[in-house]
Design an enzyme around this catalytic site. Structure first.
Site, PDB file in Angstrom:
ATOM      1  N   GLU A 127       0.903  -1.046   0.039  1.00 54.25           N
ATOM      2  CA  GLU A 127       0.092   0.012  -0.080  1.00 54.25           C
ATOM      3  C   GLU A 127       0.875   1.196   0.068  1.00 54.25           C
ATOM      4  O   GLU A 127       2.069   1.211   0.289  1.00 54.25           O
ATOM      5  CB  GLU A 127      -0.644  -0.133   1.310  1.00 54.25           C
ATOM      6  CG  GLU A 127      -1.662  -1.241   1.265  1.00 54.25           C
ATOM      7  CD  GLU A 127      -2.632  -1.179   2.633  1.00 54.25           C
ATOM      8  OE1 GLU A 127      -2.741  -0.175   3.195  1.00 54.25           O
ATOM      9  OE2 GLU A 127      -3.766  -1.890   2.609  1.00 54.25           O
ATOM     10  N   ILE A 157       1.093  -3.033  -8.060  1.00 52.25           N
ATOM     11  CA  ILE A 157       0.402  -4.512  -8.047  1.00 52.25           C
ATOM     12  C   ILE A 157       0.973  -4.888  -9.491  1.00 52.25           C
ATOM     13  O   ILE A 157      -0.010  -4.690 -10.376  1.00 52.25           O
ATOM     14  CB  ILE A 157      -1.118  -4.580  -7.639  1.00 52.25           C
ATOM     15  CG1 ILE A 157      -1.412  -3.804  -6.236  1.00 52.25           C
ATOM     16  CG2 ILE A 157      -1.435  -5.937  -7.734  1.00 52.25           C
ATOM     17  CD1 ILE A 157      -0.537  -4.316  -5.287  1.00 52.25           C
ATOM     18  N   GLN A 336      30.094  -3.156 -18.339  1.00 51.57           N
ATOM     19  CA  GLN A 336      31.390  -2.479 -18.384  1.00 51.57           C
ATOM     20  C   GLN A 336      32.201  -3.274 -19.469  1.00 51.57           C
ATOM     21  O   GLN A 336      33.137  -2.950 -20.068  1.00 51.57           O
ATOM     22  CB  GLN A 336      32.119  -2.872 -16.907  1.00 51.57           C
ATOM     23  CG  GLN A 336      33.198  -2.201 -16.702  1.00 51.57           C
ATOM     24  CD  GLN A 336      33.231  -0.458 -16.574  1.00 51.57           C
ATOM     25  OE1 GLN A 336      32.183  -0.284 -16.553  1.00 51.57           O
ATOM     26  NE2 GLN A 336      34.203   0.309 -16.808  1.00 51.57           N
ATOM     27  N   GLY A 340      31.295   1.342 -23.837  1.00 50.10           N
ATOM     28  CA  GLY A 340      30.241   2.261 -24.406  1.00 50.10           C
ATOM     29  C   GLY A 340      29.082   1.740 -24.993  1.00 50.10           C
ATOM     30  O   GLY A 340      27.974   2.173 -24.996  1.00 50.10           O
ATOM     31  N   GLU A 363       8.799  -8.221  -3.523  1.00 51.87           N
ATOM     32  CA  GLU A 363       8.664  -9.329  -2.709  1.00 51.87           C
ATOM     33  C   GLU A 363       9.518  -9.354  -1.660  1.00 51.87           C
ATOM     34  O   GLU A 363      10.308 -10.279  -1.127  1.00 51.87           O
ATOM     35  CB  GLU A 363       8.881 -10.662  -3.345  1.00 51.87           C
ATOM     36  CG  GLU A 363       7.826 -10.500  -4.508  1.00 51.87           C
ATOM     37  CD  GLU A 363       7.292 -11.901  -5.302  1.00 51.87           C
ATOM     38  OE1 GLU A 363       7.357 -12.968  -4.386  1.00 51.87           O
ATOM     39  OE2 GLU A 363       6.693 -11.899  -6.502  1.00 51.87           O
ATOM     40  N   SER A 366      15.956  -6.422  -0.089  1.00 53.14           N
ATOM     41  CA  SER A 366      17.499  -6.835   0.386  1.00 53.14           C
ATOM     42  C   SER A 366      17.401  -6.886   1.766  1.00 53.14           C
ATOM     43  O   SER A 366      17.854  -7.459   2.756  1.00 53.14           O
ATOM     44  CB  SER A 366      18.624  -6.735  -0.437  1.00 53.14           C
ATOM     45  OG  SER A 366      18.655  -7.104  -1.885  1.00 53.14           O
TER      46      SER A 366
END
Ligand code: CAA
Length: 380
Positions: A127, A157, A336, A340, A363, A366
């Site tokens: 929410e 959602i 990397q 470029g 979900e 970390s």
């Protein structure tokens, strides 16, 4: 843990890989660029049994185990992380709790069409003011006679703009805190439900997400999933499975970025030889490959513990946090290696880098995974 896959597990992995490489991968860049929801791929995945992999065959699913699920999901996510998360939400966050907590009537109404890809589901816990603190639900559901009346707003959602049914968590008794949260199955076309416009996102742009608004949405008693007050437990135990799915998504993204970087390193020449012959690049490829194998091992272990019927909260959180961080490291290093060119949308590693970021957020961030792991380590 047995690292040897069964013939059934190899078969679903190979089926998913074949479909992913032939039909999903060629469209992934366009899905991302056009923010296009891949409806036709989802329908085909339903026919292949990929939308309800762990749902029993009696309810329209493929009747397979969690290891099979992560093998297939990694392949789809390697081709297209947007398509993969649409599959993951439907499998882990909607079909799984229906299998575990649904009545026969709820399974007939929802599980069969969801598992066969004829309908799509979404999961509404977050929410505007309840993200990491999932118990702080402001969405409410009150009984009026024999009907539930739901009001509130849900955020971010995934699948909502295309979903037929939404699994909603709402407070039914605020005095009981998390023991006063209940779960409801609500058709998205029910009166009082409004689905907002798709979010404009950094990555996984083909997997549409949005707000969902409930304005005095009236539901029959049969809309309740599980018992009143069981909602938080249903939400958390469902997320244990969901986090395994996101770990599989992260491994898929990392594998795709690694393969692209390795191929490029063998083709691109600097200082008179392919860059793969420079140690600076070799060390990157070695670290990427080691990281991915370690993440996949944690993923397979979490899925194996789930299949064995044990509690897998800690294993899922470990797999999710590690795989998400590996996906981000590997995608960054892949950019990397490309130099470029890696910064241009013409090459896939730019998309993998953007897609990887969300695996550290949804979900459970970390930081939340580390809290879950620490709680388990200190308790057990
Ligand atoms: N399984 C079953 N029950 C569980 C559980 C689990 N994994 N984890 C906790 N519970 C139960 C506890 O046993 C406890 O029950 P009792 O009170 O009966 O003993 C109750 O839940 C409360 O536990 P906590 O005190 O640990 O709860 P908390 O309020 O401190 O919150 C948290 C814990 C881990 C931080 C949790 O709020 C959380 O996971 N937050 C992150 C939310 C999240 O992941 N949101 C993702 C949204 S969905 C999404 O992202 C989908 C998408 O877009 C793809």
């Amino acid at each position: 843990m047995d690292l040897e896959l069964t013939p059934e597990q190899k078969l679903i992995r190979d089926t998913a890989r074949d479909f992913a490489q032939k039909e999903v991968a060629p469209q992934a860049a366009r899905i991302d660029k056009e923010h296009r929801f891949p409806s036709e791929l989802i329908a085909k995945m339903g026919e292949l049994g990929l939308m309800g992999i762990a749902v029993p065959e009696a309810w329209g699913g493929a009747g397979m185990d969690a290891v099979s699920y992560v093998l297939a999901l990694e392949e789809i996510c390697k081709a297209c992380a947007s398509t993969g998360v649409i599959m993951s939400v439907n499998n882990s966050l909607v079909c799984d709790p229906l299998v575990k907590y649904g009545t026969e009537a709820q399974k007939s109404e929802w599980l069969v069409p969801l598992a066969t890809g004829k309908k799509l589901g979404c999961y509404a816990l977050s929410e505007p003011e309840a993200g990491s603190d999932a118990a702080a639900q402001k969405t409410s559901a009150r009984l009026d006679g024999d009907e539930w009346v739901v009001s509130g707003t849900k955020n971010f959602i995934t699948n909502a703009p295309k979903a037929d049914v939404v699994l909603v968590f709402a407070t039914t008794d605020a005095s009981k805190k998390h023991h006063g949260i209940s779960a409801f199955l609500i058709p998205t076309n029910a009166k009082g439900v409004t689905v907002g416009p798709p979010d404009d996102k950094m990555g996984i742009r083909g997997a549409h997400s949005s707000q969902v608004f409930f304005d005095d949405c009236r539901l029959p008693a049969s809309a309740l999933l599980g018992a009143p007050g069981d909602g938080f437990k249903i939400a958390m135990s469902t997320l244990d499975g969901g986090r395994i799915g996101i770990a599989a998504q992260a491994v898929g993204i990392a594998q795709a970025a690694f393969e692209a970087a390795t191929k490029y390193a063998m083709e691109r020449k600097t200082f008179g030889k392919p860059i793969a012959e420079h140690q600076a690049i070799q060390f990157k490829l070695a670290d990427m490959s080691t990281d991915i194998d370690a993440a996949r091992m944690l993923l397979w272990r979490a899925a194996t513990v789930k299949d064995e019927g044990g509690k897998f909260t800690k294993e899922a959180a470990m797999a999710k946090v590690f795989a998400a961080e590996v996906a981000n490291r590997v995608a960054k290093e892949a950019v990397q290696v490309f130099g470029g060119y890696g910064y241009l949308a013409d090459f896939p590693v730019e998309r993998h880098y953007r897609d990887a970021k969300i695996t550290e957020i949804y979900e459970g961030t970390s930081e939340i995974q580390r809290l879950v792991i620490a709680a388990s380590v200190l308790r057990d």
